[in-house]
Motif scaffolding. Structure first.
Motif: not given
Length: 452
Positions: A392-415
């Motif tokens: 929960l902490i390692g896999a899921c938590g990191l992915r959720i953080i990734w979605i709400y941080t890095l993925f929100r950056i325009e240059s990284m908003h892609n598949l």
């Protein structure tokens, strides 16, 4: 009895491999249900029917994984009692797990049927596919009792080392699924509704056949209608082992629902490409996860038989087989990615998106296999809550953080950047699992078999 495997002595590498291959093939056949749905709809169905079906996968997994996790409990306990030669306890686990499957299958099926559209709206499913997705999802949930019955029954068979007969069952039901897909979609023009009906009919066939096998089984466990009974003590044990696994599956699926919602935000063509790649990746995953499930059964049996040294060997053997599985299955899919993706989708933009995701995931998937082996190994020695928390902490938590941080950056908003969150989370979680397993295994006492 010839289908049973002695999981505590002899050449354990060979036995684990022989156990894992039919299980991998069985899981691949289960995936062919969805793959056949996508391929037939992609070739003969309406526009974006692939997106309509693939967009429901993460939601289905979110809802059913909690209860399918209980089948892990049945698998662990039957294997453990098989190692102890305690037939009476194994029988009680079998009967209790069957009652569980009926209760949960019908309950979740009705729940999902009535709330399907609301779930899809919550995920941000595009307007041009939501009606088709709702249609598919409602029919799928009606067939959920069959899926539950098969999974609990086959989990008990795996507990005694039998993976061959579940494979044969899925071969039979898989043929029905493909045939009915073609009939309903091409001949009757039923589109998404047709593939959904084909899926639940095939699942019904597999559920019936697994009970025929259990009824006529002459080995360690067997099924008799007149003996069907709920056993409280065994139910508690199944829940103790299986519920954490189910909760872990739910949270993994929740992170995948968030990822699917993020994919949805990129548009329908990206959804099509993501769905096609995800379907192909599934074949790599189940080939490796079958080894992890094999390790679970073997470790549980050796834990029951108090053979500590065998457990260390089994984990090493599982790592080797996982890597070989990814090398063979993943490598083959990457080499043939152009024609394979073309089976699902035709649009050039969607095809390019599928290639981007597939290259990232398939080349690093063995890391996920290592993570699963270590998590299942912890469950095999009685620790079910610990791998859940780590995941929960390692896999899921990191992915959720990734979605709400890095993925929100325009240059990284892609598949591509979205897919990159997977190998990073697998690596960190596998390392943590390994450290924790090493510490707990050194302290392990075999005199008294207890669950965390």
């Amino acid at each position: 009895m010839k289908s049973e495997i002695d999981m505590t002595s002899g050449n354990l590498f060979k036995k684990l491999l022989l156990f894992s291959i039919p299980l991998a093939l069985s899981s691949m056949l289960q995936l062919l249900y969805t793959a056949a749905d996508l391929i037939v709809c992609g070739q003969f169905g309406s526009e974006h029917s692939v997106a309509a079906i693939s967009g429901t996968n993460s939601l289905i997994n979110l809802i059913v994984n909690l209860f399918l996790g209980l089948s892990v409990g049945a698998n662990v306990l039957v294997a453990r009692y098989f190692g102890q030669k305690n037939q009476d306890k194994a029988q009680k686990v079998l009967y209790t797990s069957i009652i569980f499957s009926l209760i949960f299958g019908m309950g979740i099926g009705l729940f999902g049927f009535f709330l399907s559209r609301y779930f899809l709206l919550w995920m941000g499913t595009p307007d041009d596919v939501i009606s088709l997705s709702t249609e598919y999802l409602k029919i799928y949930f009606l067939g959920l009792p069959f899926l539950m019955l098969y999974n609990f029954g086959s989990a008990s068979l795996r507990g005694i080392g039998d993976t061959k007969r579940p494979f044969i069952i899925l071969m039979i039901s898989g043929v029905f699924n493909v045939g009915l897909n073609l009939l309903f979609v091409i001949a009757f023009k039923m589109d998404v509704m047709g593939v959904a009906l084909a899926t639940i009919i095939s699942q019904g066939i597999s559920a019936i056949l697994v009970f025929v096998v259990l009824y006529y089984n002459k080995g360690f466990i067997r099924f008799r209608f007149q003996e069907l009974k709920f056993y409280k003590d065994e139910a508690i044990e199944i829940i103790k082992v299986g519920l954490p696994a189910g909760l872990q599956g739910v949270v993994f699926s929740l992170s995948n629902v968030l990822i699917q919602s993020s994919v949805n935000s990129l548009g329908t063509y990206v959804m099509d490409g993501n769905g096609a790649s995800g379907s192909l990746e599934g074949f790599i995953y189940v080939s490796m996860n079958s080894v992890a499930q094999g390790a679970l059964a073997f470790i549980s049996a050796n834990f029951g038989a108090c053979k500590k040294e065998n457990i260390k060997k089994i984990i090493i053997y599982a790592f080797i087989i996982v890597f070989l599985m990814d090398l063979f299955v993943g490598g083959t899919i990457l080499l043939l990615r152009n024609p394979l993706i073309g089976l699902y989708i035709k649009d050039p933009v969607s095809i390019e998106q599928a290639k981007i995701r597939l290259l990232i995931i398939a080349s690093t998937y063995f890391l996920c296999g290592f993570m699963d082996v270590l998590a299942y190994s912890l469950r095999g020695i009685g620790y079910s809550t610990t791998p859940m928390i780590i995941s929960l902490i390692g896999a899921c938590g990191l992915r959720i953080i990734w979605i709400y941080t890095l993925f929100r950056i325009e240059s990284m908003h892609n598949l591509g950047w979205l897919a990159a969150s997977y190998p990073i989370s697998w690596t960190l979680t596998a390392i943590t699992h390994g450290i924790v397993f090493t510490i707990l295994f050194k302290k392990l006492e075999f005199k008294q078999l207890v669950f965390e």
